[in-house]
Design a protein around this motif. Sequence first.
Motif, PDB file in Angstrom:
ATOM      1  N   ILE A   3       0.826  -1.205   0.000  1.00 13.27           N
ATOM      2  CA  ILE A   3       0.000   0.000   0.000  1.00 13.27           C
ATOM      3  C   ILE A   3       0.861   1.255   0.000  1.00 13.27           C
ATOM      4  N   LYS A   4       2.011   1.209   0.656  1.00 10.18           N
ATOM      5  CA  LYS A   4       2.873   2.396   0.702  1.00 10.18           C
ATOM      6  C   LYS A   4       3.332   2.794  -0.690  1.00 10.18           C
ATOM      7  N   LYS A   5       3.791   1.816  -1.478  1.00  5.99           N
ATOM      8  CA  LYS A   5       4.241   2.139  -2.828  1.00  5.99           C
ATOM      9  C   LYS A   5       3.095   2.632  -3.694  1.00  5.99           C
ATOM     10  N   SER A   6       1.930   2.023  -3.506  1.00  4.72           N
ATOM     11  CA  SER A   6       0.765   2.437  -4.294  1.00  4.72           C
ATOM     12  C   SER A   6       0.428   3.893  -4.035  1.00  4.72           C
ATOM     13  N   LEU A   7       0.421   4.265  -2.747  1.00  7.83           N
ATOM     14  CA  LEU A   7       0.048   5.630  -2.411  1.00  7.83           C
ATOM     15  C   LEU A   7       1.113   6.624  -2.842  1.00  7.83           C
ATOM     16  N   LEU A   8       2.370   6.231  -2.751  1.00 10.18           N
ATOM     17  CA  LEU A   8       3.419   7.135  -3.196  1.00 10.18           C
ATOM     18  C   LEU A   8       3.323   7.388  -4.692  1.00 10.18           C
ATOM     19  N   LEU A   9       2.921   6.371  -5.436  1.00 13.73           N
ATOM     20  CA  LEU A   9       2.728   6.575  -6.868  1.00 13.73           C
ATOM     21  C   LEU A   9       1.560   7.501  -7.132  1.00 13.73           C
ATOM     22  N   ILE A  10       0.507   7.364  -6.313  1.00 10.63           N
ATOM     23  CA  ILE A  10      -0.628   8.279  -6.453  1.00 10.63           C
ATOM     24  C   ILE A  10      -0.181   9.704  -6.174  1.00 10.63           C
ATOM     25  N   PHE A  11       0.544   9.891  -5.065  1.00  8.78           N
ATOM     26  CA  PHE A  11       0.990  11.229  -4.714  1.00  8.78           C
ATOM     27  C   PHE A  11       1.932  11.802  -5.777  1.00  8.78           C
ATOM     28  N   SER A  12       2.838  10.973  -6.281  1.00  5.61           N
ATOM     29  CA  SER A  12       3.803  11.485  -7.242  1.00  5.61           C
ATOM     30  C   SER A  12       3.151  11.897  -8.539  1.00  5.61           C
ATOM     31  N   ALA A  13       2.008  11.288  -8.858  1.00  5.71           N
ATOM     32  CA  ALA A  13       1.280  11.694 -10.060  1.00  5.71           C
ATOM     33  C   ALA A  13       0.853  13.145  -9.972  1.00  5.71           C
ATOM     34  N   TYR A  14       0.692  13.632  -8.761  1.00  9.65           N
ATOM     35  CA  TYR A  14       0.350  15.040  -8.565  1.00  9.65           C
ATOM     36  C   TYR A  14       1.586  15.883  -8.277  1.00  9.65           C
ATOM     37  N   GLY A  15       2.762  15.268  -8.288  1.00 13.38           N
ATOM     38  CA  GLY A  15       3.980  16.050  -8.116  1.00 13.38           C
ATOM     39  C   GLY A  15       4.393  16.252  -6.682  1.00 13.38           C
ATOM     40  N   CYS A  16       3.849  15.485  -5.735  1.00 13.68           N
ATOM     41  CA  CYS A  16       4.125  15.731  -4.323  1.00 13.68           C
ATOM     42  C   CYS A  16       5.233  14.849  -3.764  1.00 13.68           C
ATOM     43  N   PHE A  17       5.322  13.616  -4.228  1.00 21.22           N
ATOM     44  CA  PHE A  17       6.271  12.677  -3.673  1.00 21.22           C
ATOM     45  C   PHE A  17       7.094  12.044  -4.788  1.00 21.22           C
ATOM     46  N   LEU A  18       7.948  11.151  -4.410  1.00 18.85           N
ATOM     47  CA  LEU A  18       8.730  10.376  -5.355  1.00 18.85           C
ATOM     48  C   LEU A  18       8.235   8.947  -5.347  1.00 18.85           C
ATOM     49  N   SER A  19       8.523   8.228  -6.421  1.00 16.08           N
ATOM     50  CA  SER A  19       8.126   6.823  -6.470  1.00 16.08           C
ATOM     51  C   SER A  19       9.018   6.022  -5.542  1.00 16.08           C
ATOM     52  N   ALA A  20       8.689   4.735  -5.390  1.00 15.43           N
ATOM     53  CA  ALA A  20       9.414   3.891  -4.449  1.00 15.43           C
ATOM     54  C   ALA A  20      10.885   3.765  -4.826  1.00 15.43           C
ATOM     55  N   GLN A  21      11.212   3.948  -6.122  1.00 11.59           N
ATOM     56  CA  GLN A  21      12.613   3.863  -6.552  1.00 11.59           C
ATOM     57  C   GLN A  21      13.351   5.184  -6.355  1.00 11.59           C
ATOM     58  N   GLU A  22      12.670   6.195  -5.798  1.00 11.71           N
ATOM     59  CA  GLU A  22      13.242   7.506  -5.547  1.00 11.71           C
ATOM     60  C   GLU A  22      13.754   8.165  -6.821  1.00 11.71           C
ATOM     61  N   LYS A  23      13.069   7.935  -7.934  1.00 11.98           N
ATOM     62  CA  LYS A  23      13.386   8.625  -9.172  1.00 11.98           C
ATOM     63  C   LYS A  23      12.596   9.928  -9.219  1.00 11.98           C
ATOM     64  N   ALA A  24      13.258  11.020  -9.558  1.00 11.32           N
ATOM     65  CA  ALA A  24      12.579  12.313  -9.558  1.00 11.32           C
ATOM     66  C   ALA A  24      11.463  12.327 -10.592  1.00 11.32           C
ATOM     67  N   ILE A  25      10.319  12.827 -10.179  1.00 12.14           N
ATOM     68  CA  ILE A  25       9.185  12.977 -11.073  1.00 12.14           C
ATOM     69  C   ILE A  25       9.237  14.375 -11.686  1.00 12.14           C
ATOM     70  N   ASP A  26       9.389  14.451 -13.017  1.00 13.01           N
ATOM     71  CA  ASP A  26       9.548  15.736 -13.685  1.00 13.01           C
ATOM     72  C   ASP A  26       8.244  16.273 -14.254  1.00 13.01           C
ATOM     73  N   THR A  27       7.145  15.619 -14.012  1.00 16.73           N
ATOM     74  CA  THR A  27       5.910  15.980 -14.692  1.00 16.73           C
ATOM     75  C   THR A  27       5.432  17.365 -14.315  1.00 16.73           C
ATOM     76  N   VAL A  28       5.183  17.592 -13.020  1.00 12.78           N
ATOM     77  CA  VAL A  28       4.564  18.848 -12.640  1.00 12.78           C
ATOM     78  C   VAL A  28       4.809  19.121 -11.160  1.00 12.78           C
ATOM     79  N   TYR A  29       4.957  20.410 -10.826  1.00 11.42           N
ATOM     80  CA  TYR A  29       5.021  20.816  -9.428  1.00 11.42           C
ATOM     81  C   TYR A  29       3.707  21.494  -9.073  1.00 11.42           C
ATOM     82  N   VAL A  30       3.046  21.011  -8.025  1.00 13.06           N
ATOM     83  CA  VAL A  30       1.748  21.516  -7.604  1.00 13.06           C
ATOM     84  C   VAL A  30       1.933  22.333  -6.324  1.00 13.06           C
ATOM     85  N   PHE A  31       1.408  23.556  -6.301  1.00  8.43           N
ATOM     86  CA  PHE A  31       1.585  24.421  -5.138  1.00  8.43           C
ATOM     87  C   PHE A  31       0.690  23.998  -3.974  1.00  8.43           C
TER      88      PHE A  31
END
Length: 608
Positions: free
Chosen positions: A3-31
């Motif tokens: 569940i932790k990895k699943s939620l981190l992927l959800i969060f990273s889709a919005y630009g808030c967190f990183l995926s479980a592999q700690e690869k930087a998400i370049d998509t978007v930064y959300v204020f």
Amino acid sequence: MDIKKSLLLIFSAYGCFLSAQEKAIDTVYVFDNQMNKVKLFHKVNTIKPQDFEKNSTNLSELLRFQSQVYIKENGRGAVSSPSFRGTSAGHTAFVWNGININSTFLGQGDVNNIPLFGYDELEVKAGGGSVQYGSSAIGGSIHLNNNLEFNKGFHALLYSEAGSFDTFNNFLKGSFSNDKFSFKVSGNYFISQNDYEVPEKEYINRNGRYYNTSINIGTSYKIAPHQTISWQNQIFDGSQHYPIFTENGNKTKYNAQTLRSLISWDISRNDFSNSLKAAYTEDNFQYFGDIDKPKESGAEGKNYIFRNDFNYFITPKLNVNVIGEFQVNKGLGYQSGIGDISRNMGSVAGLARYFVSQKLRFEAGLKKDFVENISSPVLYSFSGKWEPLKWYHIGSSVSRNFKIPSLNDLYWQKGGNLDLVPETSTNVDMDHEFIFGDFRLTLSPYYMDIKNYIGWLPTSAGYWAAFNTYSVEIYGLDSQITYQKNFGNHNFRVNAGYTYSKSTNKQTGMQMMYVPLHKAFGNIDYRYRFLNVYVQGLFNGLTYTTTDEKRADAIDPYFVLNTGISANLLKHYTLGFKVNNITDTVYQTVSYYPLPKRNYSVYVHINF
């Protein structure tokens, strides 16, 4: 996947967190990083920029035709305020990039003095949200969000529109980004003589001219793989001439200027994130009793805001979130009896989220506000989301929310009352979501009990004053239907909603003023290759304008229909034509101020 990895992927889709592999998400930064967590438990209606262009006149028109919010507008482009789920204007929080921007003087947002263009999305959240977003988040909150993308290169667009009543609207936006740096700037200029006529009401919108200019500038820089510094700014300058009812009437106007600046330092890692924000907002206004003479009254408001949002996964299933905020509100009135005043405010909120599985999760929140010279209540929220079946999801929440007295409520002379206490509300909300392929139906019953309602009442001394008056009980139903389907070159999209609001003054048993029992809206979009067509409708039920439900003074039910057609040419060009109020309906949202009958506009949209 746990569940932790699943939620981190959800969060990273919005630009808030990183995926479980700690690869930087370049998509978007959300204020507004808190909104991404809110969406895990609550239904949020998102309106994209391409839909702004359907209702480009002002924010009032957009919310009226594309959300469940009832908008009270004193004539097109004039003073405007929301009624969300049967509440009054002061019970809706306007949130700009995670910062509550309701006026400290009025305690509410003047909808037509908030620019429409320049945001990357507008989100409407129904129900209580004071734990996350502070005062006024009782009926709901309206979120104006700017995002910054990375690795997208250069993009620009121009939107230019000309319409009835000598109306001209121009918007220009440009952006550039690489792997570390992102920059976006936009500007909007809107002007309208706004001299429409409604012969059936013997009404001419004399002296209805209004114009405004807004500029948005945002930039973000990655100072390290997991750290970002960002800066967002908005400048708005507007003028509204208030309509008069006779040709020789006294012409008045209202000028408003706002400045908002927000700096954010964000750290995002695998198990935690932290967002530190410092913001400065300024709201100034001037009222002219005669447009050719100096101002008669006005005020300057300055707010200094510091906010820290810390989020940490203790275990893969347990997440804690601590939010601290401190504000200094300063106000200086002119010919209003409000002197040079200052108010300190602070708050501490804690939220815990427990993810039982990917289909079941809970959240509990607690918050304490500290407002200078005002005793503030302890706020709470409990939410849960369960997906027992693939086609059925259920969510529920119970919360306590509040609204603090505004500076006008406290200090306006004559009439301000330093003995006022905050309004408080108990909210119960539910969401039942049914999913059948591309079809979604959401049914959301709700209940609110608002105590210590602040109202202005006449006194024996002959002036109006602010008091904690009665309690208000509200219950009803929100519903929304969405459908989207592609058939080869055909694309079909539907977004429609219906709201029932029974809002009762518990002292009199009567329906609250300017709260329609029924409101429905619908938007249908059809695209075939290069051709786009849309139709949108609005139904508003009987609306009482007096406290005694006097039928003769009520606003009659009405139905308004808009449509538009556009063509995409040579990939970068869009030409469009819109017809508003094609049924030529005579209607109004506030007594004595009809809105325009059938009117037209043409526009061009160019992507670079």
